[in-house]
Scaffold this motif. Sequence first.
Motif, mmCIF file in Angstrom:
data_model
loop_
_atom_site.group_PDB
_atom_site.id
_atom_site.type_symbol
_atom_site.label_atom_id
_atom_site.label_comp_id
_atom_site.label_asym_id
_atom_site.label_seq_id
_atom_site.Cartn_x
_atom_site.Cartn_y
_atom_site.Cartn_z
ATOM 1 N N ASP A 66 3.479 5.534 -2.894
ATOM 2 C CA ASP A 66 2.438 5.919 -2.089
ATOM 3 C C ASP A 66 2.764 5.591 -0.434
ATOM 4 O O ASP A 66 2.178 6.157 0.157
ATOM 5 C CB ASP A 66 1.371 4.766 -2.607
ATOM 6 C CG ASP A 66 0.833 4.911 -4.011
ATOM 7 O OD1 ASP A 66 1.003 6.251 -4.586
ATOM 8 O OD2 ASP A 66 0.145 4.249 -4.540
ATOM 9 N N ALA A 67 3.719 4.573 -0.381
ATOM 10 C CA ALA A 67 4.253 4.583 1.002
ATOM 11 C C ALA A 67 4.874 5.896 1.609
ATOM 12 O O ALA A 67 4.534 6.239 2.778
ATOM 13 C CB ALA A 67 5.296 3.411 1.160
ATOM 14 N N ALA A 68 5.476 6.572 0.591
ATOM 15 C CA ALA A 68 6.224 7.912 1.152
ATOM 16 C C ALA A 68 5.317 8.883 0.968
ATOM 17 O O ALA A 68 5.411 9.825 2.019
ATOM 18 C CB ALA A 68 7.246 8.200 -0.191
ATOM 19 N N ILE A 69 4.056 8.824 0.389
ATOM 20 C CA ILE A 69 3.024 9.874 0.538
ATOM 21 C C ILE A 69 2.298 9.655 2.040
ATOM 22 O O ILE A 69 2.039 10.660 2.777
ATOM 23 C CB ILE A 69 1.993 9.570 -0.513
ATOM 24 C CG1 ILE A 69 2.575 10.407 -2.037
ATOM 25 C CG2 ILE A 69 0.600 10.244 -0.272
ATOM 26 C CD1 ILE A 69 1.889 9.619 -3.064
ATOM 27 N N VAL A 70 2.184 8.361 2.459
ATOM 28 C CA VAL A 70 1.695 8.063 3.517
ATOM 29 C C VAL A 70 2.725 8.560 4.652
ATOM 30 O O VAL A 70 1.744 9.265 5.641
ATOM 31 C CB VAL A 70 1.013 6.694 3.880
ATOM 32 C CG1 VAL A 70 0.904 6.408 5.223
ATOM 33 C CG2 VAL A 70 0.065 6.242 2.967
ATOM 34 N N THR A 71 3.724 8.251 4.738
ATOM 35 C CA THR A 71 4.530 8.725 5.732
ATOM 36 C C THR A 71 4.637 10.240 5.759
ATOM 37 O O THR A 71 4.830 11.034 6.708
ATOM 38 C CB THR A 71 5.959 8.223 5.471
ATOM 39 O OG1 THR A 71 5.891 6.982 5.436
ATOM 40 C CG2 THR A 71 7.054 8.752 6.287
ATOM 41 N N ALA A 72 4.799 10.985 4.676
ATOM 42 C CA ALA A 72 4.761 12.529 4.734
ATOM 43 C C ALA A 72 3.381 12.871 5.217
ATOM 44 O O ALA A 72 3.485 13.883 6.214
ATOM 45 C CB ALA A 72 4.952 13.001 3.376
ATOM 46 N N TYR A 73 2.272 12.399 4.818
ATOM 47 C CA TYR A 73 1.033 12.834 5.513
ATOM 48 C C TYR A 73 1.070 12.563 7.099
ATOM 49 O O TYR A 73 0.814 13.637 7.746
ATOM 50 C CB TYR A 73 -0.120 12.069 5.103
ATOM 51 C CG TYR A 73 -1.389 12.229 5.922
ATOM 52 C CD1 TYR A 73 -2.428 13.236 5.495
ATOM 53 C CD2 TYR A 73 -1.705 11.254 6.803
ATOM 54 C CE1 TYR A 73 -3.273 13.520 6.111
ATOM 55 C CE2 TYR A 73 -2.788 11.586 7.767
ATOM 56 C CZ TYR A 73 -3.725 12.229 7.478
ATOM 57 O OH TYR A 73 -4.546 12.567 8.132
ATOM 58 N N ARG B 9 -2.550 18.276 1.929
ATOM 59 C CA ARG B 9 -1.955 18.277 0.412
ATOM 60 C C ARG B 9 -1.902 16.808 -0.030
ATOM 61 O O ARG B 9 -1.683 16.595 -1.374
ATOM 62 C CB ARG B 9 -0.623 18.939 0.443
ATOM 63 C CG ARG B 9 -0.603 20.508 0.782
ATOM 64 C CD ARG B 9 0.889 21.314 0.268
ATOM 65 N NE ARG B 9 1.812 20.295 0.748
ATOM 66 C CZ ARG B 9 2.603 20.604 1.941
ATOM 67 N NH1 ARG B 9 2.129 21.672 2.618
ATOM 68 N NH2 ARG B 9 3.721 19.672 2.262
ATOM 69 N N TYR B 10 -1.869 15.869 0.700
ATOM 70 C CA TYR B 10 -1.503 14.470 0.426
ATOM 71 C C TYR B 10 -2.963 13.821 0.135
ATOM 72 O O TYR B 10 -2.826 12.625 -0.202
ATOM 73 C CB TYR B 10 -0.778 13.643 1.371
ATOM 74 C CG TYR B 10 0.738 14.167 1.376
ATOM 75 C CD1 TYR B 10 1.470 14.334 0.667
ATOM 76 C CD2 TYR B 10 0.774 15.145 2.423
ATOM 77 C CE1 TYR B 10 2.890 14.812 0.502
ATOM 78 C CE2 TYR B 10 2.083 15.788 2.544
ATOM 79 C CZ TYR B 10 3.201 15.510 1.731
ATOM 80 O OH TYR B 10 4.477 16.304 1.714
#
Length: 137
Positions: A12-19, A33-34
């Motif tokens: 979930d931290a990686a998803i936030v960073t990608a967003y 997409r996130y």
Amino acid sequence: MSANEPNPAERDAAIVTAYLEASMVPDPEGAARYMAPGTSIVFTGGRVFGHPSEVTAFNAGRYAWVKKRMERLDVVPGGDVTTVYSLGTLYGAWPDGTAFEGNRYVDRFTVRDGLIVAMEVWNDSAERLLDRHGLMG
């Protein structure tokens, strides 16, 4: 979870960073997409947006350009959601081209099943604008 899979909080931290990285391009469709459909983005001043493209349009009126210096993520796992706080500073230029940096921000994300379901944004931009116009004591 296999030994090679990140735990849900790391995912979930990686998803936030990608967003956040996509939103700074800006690539609002990539950022979307996130996010789960119907995600509410509550911005400074209580403004509510339903899609990252609305945030991009708002920021285009507030800044000539803006980026985030992401200093840290605080990740709080809990039940069926993970809360991820992104803390750092904004840097960029105001609409008149005047550069700024060190503008504190906190973004709070709620992530469920690998998608952002809520986002809240706070920063010091309004205070900095008031100060620039001599309206702060």
